[in-house]
Structures are given as structure tokens and as C-alpha cells.
Motif scaffolding. Structure first.
Motif, PDB file in Angstrom:
ATOM      1  N   VAL A 260      21.445 113.499 -50.045  1.00  0.00           N
ATOM      2  CA  VAL A 260      20.714 114.426 -49.172  1.00  0.00           C
ATOM      3  C   VAL A 260      19.281 113.941 -48.954  1.00  0.00           C
ATOM      4  CG1 VAL A 260      19.883 116.786 -48.907  1.00  0.00           C
ATOM      5  CG2 VAL A 260      22.140 116.376 -49.859  1.00  0.00           C
ATOM      6  N   ILE A 261      18.645 113.410 -50.003  1.00  0.00           N
ATOM      7  CA  ILE A 261      17.280 112.893 -49.864  1.00  0.00           C
ATOM      8  C   ILE A 261      17.239 111.735 -48.878  1.00  0.00           C
ATOM      9  CG2 ILE A 261      15.476 111.603 -51.079  1.00  0.00           C
ATOM     10  CD1 ILE A 261      15.893 113.358 -53.474  1.00  0.00           C
ATOM     11  N   VAL A 262      18.214 110.838 -48.961  1.00  0.00           N
ATOM     12  CA  VAL A 262      18.275 109.693 -48.034  1.00  0.00           C
ATOM     13  C   VAL A 262      18.469 110.169 -46.604  1.00  0.00           C
ATOM     14  CG1 VAL A 262      19.635 107.683 -47.365  1.00  0.00           C
ATOM     15  CG2 VAL A 262      19.064 108.040 -49.767  1.00  0.00           C
ATOM     16  N   VAL A 263      19.369 111.143 -46.409  1.00  0.00           N
ATOM     17  CA  VAL A 263      19.615 111.676 -45.061  1.00  0.00           C
ATOM     18  C   VAL A 263      18.350 112.317 -44.500  1.00  0.00           C
ATOM     19  CG1 VAL A 263      20.888 113.420 -43.748  1.00  0.00           C
ATOM     20  CG2 VAL A 263      22.092 112.000 -45.411  1.00  0.00           C
ATOM     21  N   LEU A 264      17.660 113.108 -45.309  1.00  0.00           N
ATOM     22  CA  LEU A 264      16.424 113.755 -44.856  1.00  0.00           C
ATOM     23  C   LEU A 264      15.346 112.725 -44.540  1.00  0.00           C
ATOM     24  CD1 LEU A 264      16.241 116.765 -47.337  1.00  0.00           C
ATOM     25  CD2 LEU A 264      16.628 116.888 -44.885  1.00  0.00           C
ATOM     26  N   SER A 265      15.250 111.664 -45.350  1.00  0.00           N
ATOM     27  CA  SER A 265      14.253 110.625 -45.120  1.00  0.00           C
ATOM     28  C   SER A 265      14.523 109.887 -43.813  1.00  0.00           C
ATOM     29  CB  SER A 265      14.246 109.628 -46.282  1.00  0.00           C
ATOM     30  OG  SER A 265      13.915 110.270 -47.485  1.00  0.00           O
ATOM     31  N   ILE A 266      15.792 109.594 -43.557  1.00  0.00           N
ATOM     32  CA  ILE A 266      16.151 108.902 -42.316  1.00  0.00           C
ATOM     33  C   ILE A 266      15.824 109.777 -41.111  1.00  0.00           C
ATOM     34  CG2 ILE A 266      18.097 108.048 -40.946  1.00  0.00           C
ATOM     35  CD1 ILE A 266      19.372 107.127 -43.576  1.00  0.00           C
ATOM     36  N   THR A 267      16.103 111.072 -41.236  1.00  0.00           N
ATOM     37  CA  THR A 267      15.825 112.009 -40.137  1.00  0.00           C
ATOM     38  C   THR A 267      14.343 112.042 -39.803  1.00  0.00           C
ATOM     39  OG1 THR A 267      17.687 113.397 -40.792  1.00  0.00           O
ATOM     40  CG2 THR A 267      16.029 114.396 -39.387  1.00  0.00           C
ATOM     41  N   HIS A 268      13.495 112.119 -40.839  1.00  0.00           N
ATOM     42  CA  HIS A 268      12.049 112.170 -40.603  1.00  0.00           C
ATOM     43  C   HIS A 268      11.522 110.828 -40.121  1.00  0.00           C
ATOM     44  CE1 HIS A 268      11.368 116.229 -41.878  1.00  0.00           C
ATOM     45  NE2 HIS A 268      11.909 116.021 -43.066  1.00  0.00           N
ATOM     46  N   SER A 269      12.061 109.726 -40.674  1.00  0.00           N
ATOM     47  CA  SER A 269      11.591 108.399 -40.284  1.00  0.00           C
ATOM     48  C   SER A 269      11.915 108.098 -38.828  1.00  0.00           C
ATOM     49  CB  SER A 269      12.228 107.328 -41.181  1.00  0.00           C
ATOM     50  OG  SER A 269      11.861 107.526 -42.523  1.00  0.00           O
ATOM     51  N   ALA A 270      12.998 108.690 -38.337  1.00  0.00           N
ATOM     52  CA  ALA A 270      13.388 108.470 -36.945  1.00  0.00           C
ATOM     53  C   ALA A 270      12.503 109.241 -35.979  1.00  0.00           C
ATOM     54  CB  ALA A 270      14.850 108.859 -36.741  1.00  0.00           C
ATOM     55  N   GLY A 271      11.614 110.065 -36.516  1.00  0.00           N
ATOM     56  CA  GLY A 271      10.684 110.816 -35.676  1.00  0.00           C
ATOM     57  C   GLY A 271      11.333 111.946 -34.917  1.00  0.00           C
ATOM     58  N   MET A 272      12.436 112.470 -35.438  1.00  0.00           N
ATOM     59  CA  MET A 272      13.143 113.557 -34.764  1.00  0.00           C
ATOM     60  C   MET A 272      12.423 114.880 -35.009  1.00  0.00           C
ATOM     61  SD  MET A 272      17.018 112.517 -35.874  1.00  0.00           S
ATOM     62  CE  MET A 272      17.729 113.933 -35.061  1.00  0.00           C
ATOM     63  N   LYS A 273      12.418 115.733 -34.000  1.00  0.00           N
ATOM     64  CA  LYS A 273      11.866 117.072 -34.165  1.00  0.00           C
ATOM     65  C   LYS A 273      12.781 117.836 -35.113  1.00  0.00           C
ATOM     66  CE  LYS A 273       9.954 120.871 -31.524  1.00  0.00           C
ATOM     67  NZ  LYS A 273       9.746 121.444 -30.175  1.00  0.00           N
ATOM     68  N   ILE A 274      12.188 118.668 -35.976  1.00  0.00           N
ATOM     69  CA  ILE A 274      12.978 119.323 -37.026  1.00  0.00           C
ATOM     70  C   ILE A 274      14.017 120.247 -36.417  1.00  0.00           C
ATOM     71  CG2 ILE A 274      12.879 120.804 -39.049  1.00  0.00           C
ATOM     72  CD1 ILE A 274      10.059 119.884 -39.516  1.00  0.00           C
ATOM     73  N   PRO A 275      15.294 119.859 -36.437  1.00  0.00           N
ATOM     74  CA  PRO A 275      16.357 120.721 -35.934  1.00  0.00           C
ATOM     75  C   PRO A 275      16.961 121.550 -37.057  1.00  0.00           C
ATOM     76  CG  PRO A 275      17.201 118.528 -36.268  1.00  0.00           C
ATOM     77  CD  PRO A 275      15.791 118.539 -36.787  1.00  0.00           C
ATOM     78  N   LEU A 276      18.028 122.263 -36.744  1.00  0.00           N
ATOM     79  CA  LEU A 276      18.645 123.148 -37.724  1.00  0.00           C
ATOM     80  C   LEU A 276      19.228 122.388 -38.906  1.00  0.00           C
ATOM     81  CD1 LEU A 276      19.747 125.867 -38.708  1.00  0.00           C
ATOM     82  CD2 LEU A 276      21.723 125.511 -37.218  1.00  0.00           C
ATOM     83  N   ILE A 277      19.975 121.323 -38.639  1.00  0.00           N
ATOM     84  CA  ILE A 277      20.718 120.647 -39.713  1.00  0.00           C
ATOM     85  C   ILE A 277      19.791 120.090 -40.793  1.00  0.00           C
ATOM     86  CG2 ILE A 277      22.214 118.681 -40.248  1.00  0.00           C
ATOM     87  CD1 ILE A 277      23.725 119.231 -37.673  1.00  0.00           C
ATOM     88  N   PRO A 278      18.711 119.336 -40.451  1.00  0.00           N
ATOM     89  CA  PRO A 278      17.812 118.868 -41.519  1.00  0.00           C
ATOM     90  C   PRO A 278      17.150 120.005 -42.293  1.00  0.00           C
ATOM     91  CG  PRO A 278      17.466 117.592 -39.530  1.00  0.00           C
ATOM     92  CD  PRO A 278      18.352 118.738 -39.161  1.00  0.00           C
ATOM     93  N   VAL A 279      16.782 121.084 -41.605  1.00  0.00           N
ATOM     94  CA  VAL A 279      16.169 122.229 -42.290  1.00  0.00           C
ATOM     95  C   VAL A 279      17.175 122.866 -43.237  1.00  0.00           C
ATOM     96  CG1 VAL A 279      15.229 124.546 -41.980  1.00  0.00           C
ATOM     97  CG2 VAL A 279      14.490 122.699 -40.479  1.00  0.00           C
ATOM     98  N   LEU A 280      18.393 123.053 -42.767  1.00  0.00           N
ATOM     99  CA  LEU A 280      19.441 123.640 -43.608  1.00  0.00           C
ATOM    100  C   LEU A 280      19.741 122.738 -44.803  1.00  0.00           C
ATOM    101  CD1 LEU A 280      21.351 126.056 -43.828  1.00  0.00           C
ATOM    102  CD2 LEU A 280      23.035 124.776 -42.497  1.00  0.00           C
ATOM    103  N   LEU A 281      19.798 121.427 -44.561  1.00  0.00           N
ATOM    104  CA  LEU A 281      20.033 120.481 -45.654  1.00  0.00           C
ATOM    105  C   LEU A 281      18.907 120.545 -46.683  1.00  0.00           C
ATOM    106  CD1 LEU A 281      21.396 117.218 -43.965  1.00  0.00           C
ATOM    107  CD2 LEU A 281      22.568 118.642 -45.651  1.00  0.00           C
ATOM    108  N   ASN A 282      17.684 120.662 -46.183  1.00  0.00           N
ATOM    109  CA  ASN A 282      16.530 120.734 -47.073  1.00  0.00           C
ATOM    110  C   ASN A 282      16.607 121.956 -47.976  1.00  0.00           C
ATOM    111  OD1 ASN A 282      14.055 120.259 -48.247  1.00  0.00           O
ATOM    112  ND2 ASN A 282      12.941 120.095 -46.341  1.00  0.00           N
ATOM    113  N   VAL A 283      16.972 123.094 -47.400  1.00  0.00           N
ATOM    114  CA  VAL A 283      17.093 124.328 -48.175  1.00  0.00           C
ATOM    115  C   VAL A 283      18.243 124.224 -49.176  1.00  0.00           C
ATOM    116  CG1 VAL A 283      17.619 126.797 -48.064  1.00  0.00           C
ATOM    117  CG2 VAL A 283      16.058 125.774 -46.389  1.00  0.00           C
TER     118      VAL A 283
END
Length: 321
Positions: A260-283
Motif C-alpha cells: 500500500v505504501i508503494v502504491v501511494l508513493s507512485i500515485t503521489h510521484s505521478a503528480g495525480m490529483k488526490i482521487p477517491l482510491i488513494p485517499v481510501l487506501l491511505n485511510v
């Protein structure tokens, strides 16, 4: 002159609070998520309290491996409690506002507990390495003193290094937007609202991620590579299977935690606007491991399972005795 002064005053203006909007894109029905999240939180608290009580009361479990498991249970409860009361307040009472000091404090606590959990996984990996690869030296290496020293080192490291995150975030100038499309005060989510350059925050986050999480994961991979090499040298398939079975619960938790940490890091590194899935994964990353860890260890560890039966007053079947 007046215009410059006005602009200067405007640039120094700070918002007094942030507004945590919750889960982006589903604000109208996000309150329905409160039930499963509340159940996960209650399960995490109860399950970890049972684990701690069992380890404390059962003399047979007064061993380094179970001491680390007890520390992990405390960390799990702290991690879940850092975010869940506020999330449930948002979903149940629409209590979305949070002051800047409270937000930065939550940001710091999340980083501390996540780093602490990662550090405990390293300690448990070292414990398994010594138990399997250096079994004769295990009693002299992994002692009560080792547990205390390792825990103190992890506390100092994981309470000291994340301090830069809220300090740098507090130095940013929040002069316009104060709505965070998140349920918690994540570093990048908060600093994205600042009016000035936040490059140093991103660099600091990246350095911490590689230094702490990357370093811990590297040590875990090395430990299990050495364990695998040692197990493959065993002549007996039964002995190899028994040795690996002591690591399965640990590996399951590590796989979920770091994936999950790797997925979240890739999402942020890609410069994507925070969508539902990364926020839900973070929680979920902050509440599922605390609820999952005790159950995985209770199911996979025979000694702990027997201790749980004795603590809750159940009679063991003859099959387990």
C-alpha cells in the motif's frame, strides 16, 4: 507603495483552520462508510488489547518474539486512534474543521506510528533470521536487553526524524484555500494548499520515505533472503516447511503494509490529483493492519493461540493439547 504594502499584508495572511472534506467524489453518501470503518476500529482496539493481555498474563509467551508482537499491538492501537476518531466525527457529525496545530500534530503522529510499525517489522525479521539461521546463538543474541535496546532505538529514530515534516509544513503560507480533499492531514495534501514554494516539503518527504521505509524494507528483504538460503540447505523438507511456517504471518503483514505504501508513493510521484482510491487506501492502510495483525498472528501461531484460549477461559480440545 500602498499596493506593495497591501500585497505584503496579503502574503502574510494565514488561514486559521483547515476543512477536511472527507472522501473526494462521494461527499453526499460518504457517511455510509462510517459503519465498516467504526467496526474495523473497534476490532483493532479489542483484538490488540486481547493480544497484549495474553502476552502479559501467559508466562510461556514472555519471549522476545512476543514482546515485539506486544509492542506492535500498542503501535497499531496508536496508529488507528490517531486518525479514526476524527474521521468518524467527520462522517457522523460533519465536524470537518481542524486547527492548524491539531492538523500538524496529527501529521506528525501518523508519520511516527507508521515509521514505528515499519521498524518493528525489521526487529521481527531480525528475530526470525537469528532463530532460523543462528539457532544455537539465539538465546544469547535475542535477549530481553536486545528487545529493550531495539525498542528504544526505534522510538528515538521514529519520533525524531519525522519532526521535520510538521515543522516544514508549518512554515508554509496558507493564504487562500483551506479545504483538504482528504479525511486526515496528510503532508502532501496539506502543503498542496500553500501559496508559496513547497518543493522542500516534497524533497523532505521523499528523503524520509527512502531513508526510513526504504531502509527498513531493504533490511527485511536481506533477512528473508538469508533465511530462504538457509532453509534451502536443509535436507529435510519437513524441517524446511516448519522453519518457513514461523515466518508466514510476518510475511503476510509485511506484504500488505509495504504494498500500500508503494502504491501511494507512485500515485503521489505521478503528480495525480488526490482521487477517491488513494485517499481510501491511505485511510485503510492506517486501520486494516491494526485490525488484521492480531488475527493473522493468532491464527498462524500455535503458542499464541493456546494462550488466547487460556486467557478467555476456553477449554482446549484434545486435538490442540
Amino acid at each position: 507603495m500602498f499596493q506593495d504594502q497591501t500585497n505584503s499584508n496579503s502574503s502574510r495572511f494565514q488561514v486559521s483552520e483547515f476543512i477536511l472534506m472527507g472522501f473526494p467524489g462521494i461527499h453526499s453518501w460518504q457517511h455510509w462508510l462510517s459503519l465498516p470503518l467504526a467496526l474495523l476500529y473497534v476490532l483493532a482496539l479489542i483484538a490488540n488489547l486481547v493480544i497484549i493481555t495474553t502476552i502479559y498474563q501467559e508466562v510461556s509467551l514472555h519471549q522476545p518474539m512476543y514482546h515485539f508482537l506486544g509492542i506492535l499491538a500498542v503501535v497499531d492501537m496508536g496508529l488507528a486512534t490517531t486518525i479514526m476518531p476524527k474521521i468518524l466525527a467527520i462522517l457522523w457529525f460533519n465536524a470537518k474543521t481542524i486547527s492548524l496545530p491539531e492538523c500538524f500534530a496529527q501529521m506528525y503522529a501518523i508519520h511516527c506510528f507508521v515509521a514505528m510499525e515499519s521498524g518493528i517489522f525489521v526487529c521481527m525479521a531480525i528475530d526470525r533470521y537469528v532463530a532460523i539461521c543462528r539457532p544455537l546463538r539465539y538465546p544469547s543474541i535475542v535477549t530481553e536487553s536486545f528487545v529493550i535496546k531495539a525498542t528504544l532505538f526505534m522510538l528515538i529514530r521514529n519520533c525524531g526524524t519525522p519532526m521535520s515534516v510538521p515543522v516544514l509544513a508549518a512554515q508554509r503560507n496558507y493564504c487562500s484555500q483551506n479545504q483538504i480533499e482528504h479525511c486526515l492531514c496528510s503532508n502532501l495534501g496539506v502543503t498542496s494548499l500553500s501559496c508559496d514554494d513547497r518543493k522542500i516539503n516534497s524533497i523532505n518527504q521523499l528523503i524520509l520515505a527512502w531513508a526510513i521505509m526504504g531502509g527498513d524494507l531493504g533490511l527485511i528483504i536481506i533477512s528473508y533472503a538469508l533465511i530462504l538460503r538457509s532453509v534451502l540447505k536443509l535436507n529435510s523438507a519437513e524441517a524446511a516447511s516448519k522453519a518457513l511456517s514461523t515466518c508466514t504471518s510476518h510475511l503476510i503483514l509485511i506484504l500488505f503494509f509495504y504494498t500500500v505504501i508503494v502504491v501511494l508513493s507512485i500515485t503521489h510521484s505521478a503528480g495525480m490529483k488526490i482521487p477517491l482510491i488513494p485517499v481510501l487506501l491511505n485511510v485503510l492502510h492506517n486501520v486494516i493492519p491494526p485490525a488484521l495483525n492480531p488475527m493473522v498472528y493468532a491464527l498462524k501461531n500455535k503458542e499464541l493461540r493456546h494462550g488466547l484460549y487460556r486467557v478467555i477461559g476456553l477449554q482446549l480440545n484434545s486435538h490442540y493439547e
